[in-house]
Scaffold this motif. Sequence first.
Motif, PDB file in Angstrom:
ATOM      1  N   ALA A 208      -5.798   7.329  -4.238  1.00 44.73           N
ATOM      2  CA  ALA A 208      -4.631   7.230  -3.364  1.00 44.73           C
ATOM      3  C   ALA A 208      -4.263   8.604  -2.817  1.00 44.73           C
ATOM      4  N   THR A 209      -3.409   8.603  -1.794  1.00 49.39           N
ATOM      5  CA  THR A 209      -2.956   9.848  -1.178  1.00 49.39           C
ATOM      6  C   THR A 209      -1.506  10.112  -1.560  1.00 49.39           C
TER       7      THR A 209
ATOM      8  N   THR B   1      -2.447   4.356   6.559  1.00 50.74           N
ATOM      9  CA  THR B   1      -2.845   2.972   6.262  1.00 50.74           C
ATOM     10  C   THR B   1      -3.082   2.158   7.532  1.00 50.74           C
TER      11      THR B   1
ATOM     12  N   GLY C 230       0.785  -1.227   0.000  1.00 47.04           N
ATOM     13  CA  GLY C 230       0.000   0.000   0.000  1.00 47.04           C
ATOM     14  C   GLY C 230       0.816   1.276   0.000  1.00 47.04           C
TER      15      GLY C 230
ATOM     16  N   SER D 235      -1.447   0.873  -4.628  1.00 47.60           N
ATOM     17  CA  SER D 235      -0.922   1.778  -3.602  1.00 47.60           C
ATOM     18  C   SER D 235      -2.030   2.638  -2.997  1.00 47.60           C
ATOM     19  N   GLU D 236      -1.960   2.797  -1.681  1.00 46.98           N
ATOM     20  CA  GLU D 236      -2.859   3.710  -0.980  1.00 46.98           C
ATOM     21  C   GLU D 236      -2.180   5.055  -0.752  1.00 46.98           C
TER      22      GLU D 236
END
Length: 292
Positions: A223-224, A265, A159, A190-191
């Motif tokens: 995502a961020t 996360t 992530g 990916s987060e």
Amino acid sequence: MDEKFKRIALDNSDTIVQMWLDEIESLKDGNYTSTISDELFESTNREFVNVIFTSIKSQGATSTVENFSEKIINLGWPLSYITDGLQVFRRVTIDYILSQSEKVDSAFISEVLESVDKWVEPIIRELVNEYSGSWEHIVSLQRVALQELSAPLIPVTEGITVMPLIGTIDTERAKLIMENLLEGVIKNGSEVVLIDITGVPVVDTMVAHHIIQAAEAVRLVGATCILVGIRPEIAQTIVNLGIDLSKFPTKSSLKKGFTRALEITDRKIVDIEGKDNNIDEILGSIQKGQGE
């Protein structure tokens, strides 16, 4: 080239070659070849003159010319080495042919000049074209290699992904960054993406605009984006330029950014008995991976 002059040149090739080598050697101290070893300079010159005579004997030897041009590029020698060498060869050949004639008048001189030009000019064109083509091919390969290295996306843990940026960011590179970011976020699931600008020397309005666009694109795919590596002078520049970075998180270092990514996360780093699993080790492994 007139057959009689061609025969003179071929029959007396050793003499003409030595005249050419002597003159080329006299030019060495005054140009770019002054730092080249004597052995390499002499062997390359002899190969050069062999290419010329091979061309006249076979009326064109493309593979020989191509190989020699590629060698000059790999040695890092400029195109002027080829053009200067051929002009010197043209001059010494004309001088030698004229010196072998008992009667030299304007008509004869004109005939010699025209004949030698018809021999040398095609060789010049062929060598220059091969050199230019090889150079463009090498530059193209280098450009592709640099593009692959200019915006790497490194999955750190589940992530969380890092994109370290080094060097100047222009419009073309910004486009590549955007493409790699979006593709990598989706591919790796990916987060959080950390964009590390520690190695970017200057952040002006254009660079900031590209980074903001990239961050916004990442947000749109769910995502961020966290901007890390903001040095004090970069922060001051951003403030002075009135650039608004309030839409996404910023951190002064990759370590702080990674800690924030873990919080986003819902994770944190804990010490396990017998092991010191801390953030410095994780970031150290990232740097080691970049070096490899």
